[in-house]
Design a protein around this motif. Structure first.
Motif, mmCIF file in Angstrom:
data_model
loop_
_atom_site.group_PDB
_atom_site.id
_atom_site.type_symbol
_atom_site.label_atom_id
_atom_site.label_comp_id
_atom_site.label_asym_id
_atom_site.label_seq_id
_atom_site.Cartn_x
_atom_site.Cartn_y
_atom_site.Cartn_z
ATOM 1 N N ILE A 115 -26.912 48.002 3.504
ATOM 2 C CA ILE A 115 -28.328 48.060 3.097
ATOM 3 C C ILE A 115 -28.541 49.154 2.061
ATOM 4 O O ILE A 115 -29.196 48.938 1.034
ATOM 5 C CB ILE A 115 -29.234 48.273 4.323
ATOM 6 N N PHE A 116 -27.985 50.338 2.297
ATOM 7 C CA PHE A 116 -28.187 51.434 1.361
ATOM 8 C C PHE A 116 -27.475 51.189 0.031
ATOM 9 O O PHE A 116 -27.974 51.583 -1.024
ATOM 10 C CB PHE A 116 -27.782 52.773 1.983
ATOM 11 N N LYS A 117 -26.337 50.492 0.058
ATOM 12 C CA LYS A 117 -25.662 50.136 -1.196
ATOM 13 C C LYS A 117 -26.509 49.154 -1.997
ATOM 14 O O LYS A 117 -26.597 49.253 -3.223
ATOM 15 C CB LYS A 117 -24.282 49.544 -0.919
ATOM 16 N N MET A 118 -27.144 48.195 -1.309
ATOM 17 C CA MET A 118 -28.012 47.235 -2.002
ATOM 18 C C MET A 118 -29.212 47.949 -2.627
ATOM 19 O O MET A 118 -29.577 47.680 -3.770
ATOM 20 C CB MET A 118 -28.494 46.148 -1.035
ATOM 21 N N ILE A 119 -29.806 48.862 -1.889
ATOM 22 C CA ILE A 119 -30.953 49.616 -2.418
ATOM 23 C C ILE A 119 -30.527 50.441 -3.623
ATOM 24 O O ILE A 119 -31.204 50.452 -4.658
ATOM 25 C CB ILE A 119 -31.570 50.505 -1.317
ATOM 26 N N ASP A 120 -29.393 51.130 -3.523
ATOM 27 C CA ASP A 120 -28.889 51.930 -4.645
ATOM 28 C C ASP A 120 -28.632 51.074 -5.869
ATOM 29 O O ASP A 120 -28.964 51.447 -6.990
ATOM 30 C CB ASP A 120 -27.600 52.664 -4.260
ATOM 31 N N LYS A 121 -28.060 49.894 -5.662
ATOM 32 C CA LYS A 121 -27.767 48.979 -6.768
ATOM 33 C C LYS A 121 -29.051 48.537 -7.460
ATOM 34 O O LYS A 121 -29.157 48.514 -8.691
ATOM 35 C CB LYS A 121 -26.991 47.766 -6.257
ATOM 36 N N MET A 122 -30.073 48.202 -6.666
ATOM 37 C CA MET A 122 -31.355 47.766 -7.226
ATOM 38 C C MET A 122 -32.024 48.894 -8.014
ATOM 39 O O MET A 122 -32.551 48.666 -9.109
ATOM 40 C CB MET A 122 -32.281 47.283 -6.112
ATOM 41 N N LEU A 123 -32.001 50.091 -7.463
ATOM 42 C CA LEU A 123 -32.623 51.226 -8.155
ATOM 43 C C LEU A 123 -31.868 51.564 -9.444
ATOM 44 O O LEU A 123 -32.486 51.860 -10.472
ATOM 45 C CB LEU A 123 -32.670 52.446 -7.229
ATOM 46 N N THR A 124 -30.542 51.500 -9.395
ATOM 47 C CA THR A 124 -29.743 51.770 -10.583
ATOM 48 C C THR A 124 -30.006 50.725 -11.659
ATOM 49 O O THR A 124 -30.170 51.067 -12.832
ATOM 50 C CB THR A 124 -28.239 51.789 -10.227
ATOM 51 N N SER A 125 -30.093 49.461 -11.270
ATOM 52 C CA SER A 125 -30.388 48.392 -12.230
ATOM 53 C C SER A 125 -31.753 48.591 -12.864
ATOM 54 O O SER A 125 -31.914 48.428 -14.076
ATOM 55 C CB SER A 125 -30.343 47.030 -11.540
ATOM 56 N N LYS A 126 -32.736 48.951 -12.057
ATOM 57 C CA LYS A 126 -34.091 49.179 -12.563
ATOM 58 C C LYS A 126 -34.109 50.331 -13.565
ATOM 59 O O LYS A 126 -34.691 50.226 -14.643
ATOM 60 C CB LYS A 126 -35.046 49.473 -11.413
ATOM 61 N N LYS A 127 -33.454 51.424 -13.218
ATOM 62 C CA LYS A 127 -33.411 52.579 -14.118
ATOM 63 C C LYS A 127 -32.687 52.237 -15.418
ATOM 64 O O LYS A 127 -33.100 52.656 -16.492
ATOM 65 C CB LYS A 127 -32.733 53.768 -13.430
ATOM 66 N N PHE A 128 -31.611 51.462 -15.325
ATOM 67 C CA PHE A 128 -30.874 51.069 -16.528
ATOM 68 C C PHE A 128 -31.735 50.201 -17.425
ATOM 69 O O PHE A 128 -31.767 50.391 -18.645
ATOM 70 C CB PHE A 128 -29.583 50.328 -16.164
ATOM 71 N N LYS A 129 -32.455 49.243 -16.840
ATOM 72 C CA LYS A 129 -33.334 48.376 -17.627
ATOM 73 C C LYS A 129 -34.414 49.187 -18.329
ATOM 74 O O LYS A 129 -34.714 48.960 -19.505
ATOM 75 C CB LYS A 129 -33.969 47.307 -16.742
ATOM 76 N N GLU A 130 -35.015 50.140 -17.626
ATOM 77 C CA GLU A 130 -36.047 50.993 -18.223
ATOM 78 C C GLU A 130 -35.453 51.841 -19.345
ATOM 79 O O GLU A 130 -36.050 51.982 -20.414
ATOM 80 C CB GLU A 130 -36.684 51.883 -17.161
ATOM 81 N N PHE A 131 -34.273 52.400 -19.121
ATOM 82 C CA PHE A 131 -33.600 53.209 -20.127
ATOM 83 C C PHE A 131 -33.279 52.364 -21.355
ATOM 84 O O PHE A 131 -33.504 52.779 -22.490
ATOM 85 C CB PHE A 131 -32.310 53.791 -19.536
ATOM 86 N N PHE A 132 -32.781 51.137 -21.122
ATOM 87 C CA PHE A 132 -32.413 50.244 -22.215
ATOM 88 C C PHE A 132 -33.652 49.872 -23.025
ATOM 89 O O PHE A 132 -33.626 49.910 -24.256
ATOM 90 C CB PHE A 132 -31.731 48.990 -21.646
ATOM 91 N N LYS A 133 -34.741 49.506 -22.366
ATOM 92 C CA LYS A 133 -35.986 49.142 -23.055
ATOM 93 C C LYS A 133 -36.505 50.303 -23.906
ATOM 94 O O LYS A 133 -36.930 50.130 -25.026
ATOM 95 C CB LYS A 133 -37.060 48.715 -22.062
ATOM 96 N N LYS A 134 -36.456 51.493 -23.345
ATOM 97 C CA LYS A 134 -36.952 52.685 -24.035
ATOM 98 C C LYS A 134 -36.122 52.956 -25.281
ATOM 99 O O LYS A 134 -36.655 53.253 -26.348
ATOM 100 C CB LYS A 134 -36.917 53.892 -23.101
ATOM 101 N N ASN A 135 -34.809 52.859 -25.171
ATOM 102 C CA ASN A 135 -33.934 53.183 -26.296
ATOM 103 C C ASN A 135 -33.909 52.074 -27.339
ATOM 104 O O ASN A 135 -33.741 52.356 -28.519
ATOM 105 C CB ASN A 135 -32.519 53.502 -25.818
ATOM 106 N N VAL A 136 -34.068 50.828 -26.946
ATOM 107 C CA VAL A 136 -34.125 49.729 -27.921
ATOM 108 C C VAL A 136 -35.430 49.813 -28.695
ATOM 109 O O VAL A 136 -35.471 49.579 -29.892
ATOM 110 C CB VAL A 136 -33.983 48.358 -27.217
ATOM 111 N N ALA A 137 -36.502 50.211 -28.027
ATOM 112 C CA ALA A 137 -37.800 50.336 -28.683
ATOM 113 C C ALA A 137 -37.792 51.437 -29.732
ATOM 114 O O ALA A 137 -38.525 51.371 -30.721
ATOM 115 C CB ALA A 137 -38.882 50.597 -27.648
ATOM 116 N N SER A 138 -36.963 52.446 -29.533
ATOM 117 C CA SER A 138 -36.933 53.570 -30.479
ATOM 118 C C SER A 138 -36.059 53.292 -31.698
ATOM 119 O O SER A 138 -36.023 54.084 -32.630
ATOM 120 C CB SER A 138 -36.452 54.840 -29.774
ATOM 121 N N LEU A 139 -35.340 52.166 -31.723
ATOM 122 C CA LEU A 139 -34.487 51.841 -32.866
ATOM 123 C C LEU A 139 -35.259 51.310 -34.033
ATOM 124 O O LEU A 139 -36.173 50.805 -34.210
ATOM 125 C CB LEU A 139 -33.405 50.822 -32.483
#
Length: 66
Positions: A42-66
């Motif tokens: 359960i905790f691995k699934m939660i960590d995976k979901m949170l990591t994916s969410k943070k990566f998507k937000e980071f990717f959106k932010k950095n693509v927008a700045s290009l």
């Protein structure tokens, strides 16, 4: 001198954290009753979901700045 005094030199003791969401509190209680392997999954699934969410937000932010 206590440990709290050493850590909090300005005399502000940490405040107690109270979970207001009763559903989340109940879910955490039920998770704690699971065996070690199930809790780990359960905790691995939660960590995976949170990591994916943070990566998507980071990717959106950095693509927008290009």
């Amino acid at each position: 001198m206590t440990v709290d005094q050493v850590i909090n030199l300005d005399d502000d003791l940490p405040k107690e954290v109270i979970i207001e969401d009763k559903q989340a509190q109940e879910q955490l209680r039920l998770i704690s009753e699971l065996d070690k392997d199930d809790r780990a999954i359960i905790f691995k699934m939660i960590d995976k979901m949170l990591t994916s969410k943070k990566f998507k937000e980071f990717f959106k932010k950095n693509v927008a700045s290009l």
